[in-house]
Scaffold this motif. Structure first.
Motif, PDB file in Angstrom:
ATOM      1  N   PHE A   1       2.182  -2.684   9.026  1.00 47.59           N
ATOM      2  CA  PHE A   1       3.344  -1.891   9.416  1.00 47.59           C
ATOM      3  C   PHE A   1       3.832  -1.112   8.210  1.00 47.59           C
ATOM      4  CE2 PHE A   1       5.064  -6.138   8.389  1.00 47.59           C
ATOM      5  CZ  PHE A   1       6.156  -5.860   7.566  1.00 47.59           C
ATOM      6  N   VAL A   2       4.703  -0.139   8.466  1.00 47.39           N
ATOM      7  CA  VAL A   2       5.182   0.772   7.423  1.00 47.39           C
ATOM      8  C   VAL A   2       6.704   0.767   7.386  1.00 47.39           C
ATOM      9  CG1 VAL A   2       5.397   3.208   6.764  1.00 47.39           C
ATOM     10  CG2 VAL A   2       3.174   2.296   7.450  1.00 47.39           C
ATOM     11  N   VAL A   3       7.246   0.582   6.182  1.00 48.23           N
ATOM     12  CA  VAL A   3       8.683   0.735   5.939  1.00 48.23           C
ATOM     13  C   VAL A   3       8.804   1.723   4.787  1.00 48.23           C
ATOM     14  CG1 VAL A   3      10.880  -0.465   5.634  1.00 48.23           C
ATOM     15  CG2 VAL A   3       8.888  -1.726   6.480  1.00 48.23           C
ATOM     16  N   ALA A   4       9.051   3.003   5.096  1.00 45.24           N
ATOM     17  CA  ALA A   4       8.899   4.048   4.078  1.00 45.24           C
ATOM     18  C   ALA A   4       9.752   5.275   4.406  1.00 45.24           C
ATOM     19  CB  ALA A   4       7.428   4.445   3.949  1.00 45.24           C
ATOM     20  N   THR A   5      11.080   5.102   4.418  1.00 44.46           N
ATOM     21  CA  THR A   5      11.991   6.196   4.782  1.00 44.46           C
ATOM     22  C   THR A   5      11.392   7.006   5.931  1.00 44.46           C
ATOM     23  OG1 THR A   5      11.109   7.689   3.049  1.00 44.46           O
ATOM     24  CG2 THR A   5      13.018   6.337   2.476  1.00 44.46           C
ATOM     25  N   TYR A   6      11.074   6.303   7.001  1.00 47.70           N
ATOM     26  CA  TYR A   6      10.242   6.812   8.094  1.00 47.70           C
ATOM     27  C   TYR A   6      11.136   7.188   9.278  1.00 47.70           C
ATOM     28  CZ  TYR A   6       5.556   6.809  10.336  1.00 47.70           C
ATOM     29  OH  TYR A   6       4.362   7.143  10.926  1.00 47.70           O
ATOM     30  N   THR A   7      11.382   8.486   9.449  1.00 47.68           N
ATOM     31  CA  THR A   7      12.261   8.936  10.516  1.00 47.68           C
ATOM     32  C   THR A   7      11.619   8.744  11.892  1.00 47.68           C
ATOM     33  OG1 THR A   7      13.346  10.568   9.105  1.00 47.68           O
ATOM     34  CG2 THR A   7      13.509  10.915  11.478  1.00 47.68           C
TER      35      THR A   7
ATOM     36  N   THR B   1       0.847  -1.186   0.000  1.00 45.98           N
ATOM     37  CA  THR B   1       0.000   0.000   0.000  1.00 45.98           C
ATOM     38  C   THR B   1       0.887   1.243   0.000  1.00 45.98           C
ATOM     39  OG1 THR B   1      -1.814  -1.088   1.186  1.00 45.98           O
ATOM     40  CG2 THR B   1      -1.711   1.313   1.322  1.00 45.98           C
ATOM     41  N   GLU B   2       0.608   2.172  -0.903  1.00 48.67           N
ATOM     42  CA  GLU B   2       1.409   3.387  -0.954  1.00 48.67           C
ATOM     43  C   GLU B   2       1.141   4.243   0.278  1.00 48.67           C
ATOM     44  OE1 GLU B   2       0.719   6.047  -4.232  1.00 48.67           O
ATOM     45  OE2 GLU B   2       2.654   7.042  -3.934  1.00 48.67           O
ATOM     46  N   THR B   3       2.196   4.581   0.985  1.00 44.40           N
ATOM     47  CA  THR B   3       2.092   5.495   2.123  1.00 44.40           C
ATOM     48  C   THR B   3       3.008   6.681   1.866  1.00 44.40           C
ATOM     49  OG1 THR B   3       3.755   4.134   3.272  1.00 44.40           O
ATOM     50  CG2 THR B   3       1.451   3.812   3.874  1.00 44.40           C
ATOM     51  N   VAL B   4       2.424   7.855   1.760  1.00 51.01           N
ATOM     52  CA  VAL B   4       3.195   9.086   1.612  1.00 51.01           C
ATOM     53  C   VAL B   4       3.447   9.642   3.011  1.00 51.01           C
ATOM     54  CG1 VAL B   4       2.221   9.538  -0.665  1.00 51.01           C
ATOM     55  CG2 VAL B   4       1.115  10.510   1.359  1.00 51.01           C
ATOM     56  N   SER B   5       4.281  10.676   3.090  1.00 49.04           N
ATOM     57  CA  SER B   5       4.684  11.183   4.403  1.00 49.04           C
ATOM     58  C   SER B   5       3.498  11.578   5.270  1.00 49.04           C
ATOM     59  CB  SER B   5       5.627  12.374   4.225  1.00 49.04           C
ATOM     60  OG  SER B   5       6.836  11.963   3.618  1.00 49.04           O
ATOM     61  N   ALA B   6       2.457  12.138   4.653  1.00 47.07           N
ATOM     62  CA  ALA B   6       1.344  12.682   5.427  1.00 47.07           C
ATOM     63  C   ALA B   6       0.368  11.632   5.944  1.00 47.07           C
ATOM     64  CB  ALA B   6       0.590  13.717   4.592  1.00 47.07           C
ATOM     65  N   ASN B   7       0.383  10.405   5.381  1.00 47.47           N
ATOM     66  CA  ASN B   7      -0.646   9.450   5.799  1.00 47.47           C
ATOM     67  C   ASN B   7      -0.099   8.226   6.529  1.00 47.47           C
ATOM     68  OD1 ASN B   7       0.298   7.626   3.844  1.00 47.47           O
ATOM     69  ND2 ASN B   7      -1.294   8.121   2.359  1.00 47.47           N
ATOM     70  N   ARG B   8       1.176   8.207   6.838  1.00 48.00           N
ATOM     71  CA  ARG B   8       1.744   7.008   7.463  1.00 48.00           C
ATOM     72  C   ARG B   8       1.139   6.725   8.832  1.00 48.00           C
ATOM     73  NH1 ARG B   8       7.945   8.517   5.926  1.00 48.00           N
ATOM     74  NH2 ARG B   8       7.193  10.448   6.889  1.00 48.00           N
ATOM     75  N   GLU B   9       1.095   7.734   9.698  1.00 48.70           N
ATOM     76  CA  GLU B   9       0.510   7.497  11.023  1.00 48.70           C
ATOM     77  C   GLU B   9      -0.976   7.139  10.941  1.00 48.70           C
ATOM     78  OE1 GLU B   9       2.834  11.111  11.899  1.00 48.70           O
ATOM     79  OE2 GLU B   9       3.555   9.487  10.629  1.00 48.70           O
ATOM     80  N   PRO B  10      -1.802   7.869  10.170  1.00 52.27           N
ATOM     81  CA  PRO B  10      -3.218   7.487  10.069  1.00 52.27           C
ATOM     82  C   PRO B  10      -3.428   6.061   9.557  1.00 52.27           C
ATOM     83  CG  PRO B  10      -2.919   9.719   9.269  1.00 52.27           C
ATOM     84  CD  PRO B  10      -1.548   9.171   9.493  1.00 52.27           C
ATOM     85  N   PHE B  11      -2.630   5.630   8.594  1.00 52.99           N
ATOM     86  CA  PHE B  11      -2.787   4.277   8.052  1.00 52.99           C
ATOM     87  C   PHE B  11      -2.439   3.222   9.100  1.00 52.99           C
ATOM     88  CE2 PHE B  11      -2.583   4.675   3.126  1.00 52.99           C
ATOM     89  CZ  PHE B  11      -3.611   5.587   3.161  1.00 52.99           C
ATOM     90  N   ILE B  12      -1.427   3.495   9.918  1.00 55.64           N
ATOM     91  CA  ILE B  12      -1.070   2.558  10.987  1.00 55.64           C
ATOM     92  C   ILE B  12      -2.169   2.528  12.047  1.00 55.64           C
ATOM     93  CG2 ILE B  12       0.542   2.121  12.885  1.00 55.64           C
ATOM     94  CD1 ILE B  12       2.725   3.375  11.050  1.00 55.64           C
ATOM     95  N   GLN B  13      -2.624   3.709  12.461  1.00 55.37           N
ATOM     96  CA  GLN B  13      -3.630   3.788  13.520  1.00 55.37           C
ATOM     97  C   GLN B  13      -4.942   3.135  13.123  1.00 55.37           C
ATOM     98  OE1 GLN B  13      -3.114   8.145  13.836  1.00 55.37           O
ATOM     99  NE2 GLN B  13      -2.874   7.845  16.037  1.00 55.37           N
ATOM    100  N   SER B  14      -5.340   3.272  11.871  1.00 56.51           N
ATOM    101  CA  SER B  14      -6.619   2.731  11.404  1.00 56.51           C
ATOM    102  C   SER B  14      -6.551   1.249  11.080  1.00 56.51           C
ATOM    103  CB  SER B  14      -7.080   3.489  10.159  1.00 56.51           C
ATOM    104  OG  SER B  14      -6.226   3.205   9.051  1.00 56.51           O
ATOM    105  N   GLY B  15      -5.341   0.702  10.996  1.00 59.07           N
ATOM    106  CA  GLY B  15      -5.194  -0.695  10.617  1.00 59.07           C
ATOM    107  C   GLY B  15      -5.215  -0.921   9.122  1.00 59.07           C
ATOM    108  N   GLU B  16      -5.149   0.156   8.350  1.00 56.43           N
ATOM    109  CA  GLU B  16      -5.128  -0.002   6.894  1.00 56.43           C
ATOM    110  C   GLU B  16      -3.867  -0.739   6.450  1.00 56.43           C
ATOM    111  OE1 GLU B  16      -5.802   2.740   2.902  1.00 56.43           O
ATOM    112  OE2 GLU B  16      -6.544   3.369   4.853  1.00 56.43           O
TER     113      GLU B  16
END
Length: 291
Positions: free
Chosen positions: A121-127, A103-118
């Motif tokens: 987990f996220v591996v996306a140059t995530y500081t 699933t594409e995760t851009v910088s602005a939606n990474r936390e919402p996607f994790i919180q909602s269960g969409e």
């Protein structure tokens, strides 16, 4: 049967996997006949690992537009270092590549996607930073980057560091740490959805630079045919982590174990050399944070 050292489970409280069948989106299809047989693994009942293992499928968020780390190829399948790290984690869950939905995760939606269960987990140059750790948890880091500056080849503005951007227009991505960091030096910031979206603005002179992590910029410059260059003077530290649901300690510690094993057994290095290592030198693996 392999039991990860952080789990210490009993045979009475495990969920096993006998057959692993997953479904993917159009960007994740692979030739199943070419996949190695997954080793059966067992996890403590009720954990995220057991749930994903039993399902034989996982949804992973990553970038689709960042060369070397996460970029879709002509078939729509993501490729890059982040993608390879995610595959290692999935494999240790007993899930083959055919069981991954990207699933594409851009910088602005990474936390919402994790919180909602969409995503699982996220591996996306995530500081990793403290603000984000208020709403999600991080495993890792698995790589340490640093924010830098991309300019036109030849650097006509003579930009050597962020101080040289004072009062000048720059571009970055909305919701990124880069956006917050560069705001300390200039208020003329154009914030877009993706880093590649900034390149036409640099090319046309609408902005003098694009700023984000050095490894992202290196990939963009490498694919530009010599139009752009990276200043090469990182001015922040950006540890990349794997984002997951807040306070899922068992899953976080499991992923940390997987990362440390990959550092030691050569899988992390192989993932780097296959992707970012085609442009960048091999770094030292970081120390994971056991908070």
């Amino acid at each position: 049967m392999r039991l990860h050292k952080s789990l210490m489970i009993s045979a009475m409280a495990t969920v096993g996997v006998l057959g692993l069948v997953g479904c993917t989106d159009s960007g994740a299809s692979t030739d199943d006949s070419a996949e190695p047989t997954q080793e059966a693994v067992e996890f403590e009942a009720g954990t995220t690992m057991a749930r994903l293992n039993e399902a034989g499928a996982v949804t992973i968020g990553t970038k689709f537009d960042q060369p070397l780390f996460g970029q879709v190829d002509a078939s729509g399948a993501p490729q890059g270092f982040d993608v390879e790290i995610a595959k290692i984690i999935a494999s240790e869950l007993g899930i083959p590549e055919s069981g991954i939905t990207w699933t594409e995760t851009v910088s602005a939606n990474r936390e919402p996607f994790i919180q909602s269960g969409e995503v699982d987990f996220v591996v996306a140059t995530y500081t990793i930073n403290d603000k984000r750790k208020e709403v999600i948890s991080f495993a890792g880091p698995y790589y340490n980057a640093g924010q830098d500056i991309l300019v036109l080849a030849g650097n006509p503005e003579g930009i050597e560091g962020p101080e040289d951007l004072a009062g000048k227009p720059v571009c970055t991505v909305a919701g990124s740490t880069s956006e917050a960091n560069i705001a300390e030096y200039t208020d003329q910031i154009t914030s877009l959805a993706g880093y590649a979206d900034c390149l036409p603005l640099v090319s046309s002179g609408q902005v003098v630079a694009l700023t984000t992590d050095n490894v992202i910029l290196a990939g963009l410059a490498d694919g530009s045919g010599g139009e752009f260059e990276v200043v090469g003077n990182p001015f922040t530290e950006e540890p990349y982590g794997i984002g997951l649901k807040l306070e899922d300690t068992e899953f976080r510690m499991f992923i940390n174990d997987v990362l440390e094993e990959a550092f030691e057994d050569g899988r992390w290095e192989a993932a780097w050399e296959k992707t970012a290592g085609t442009v960048l030198p091999l770094p030292e693996p970081p120390t994971v944070d056991r908070y």
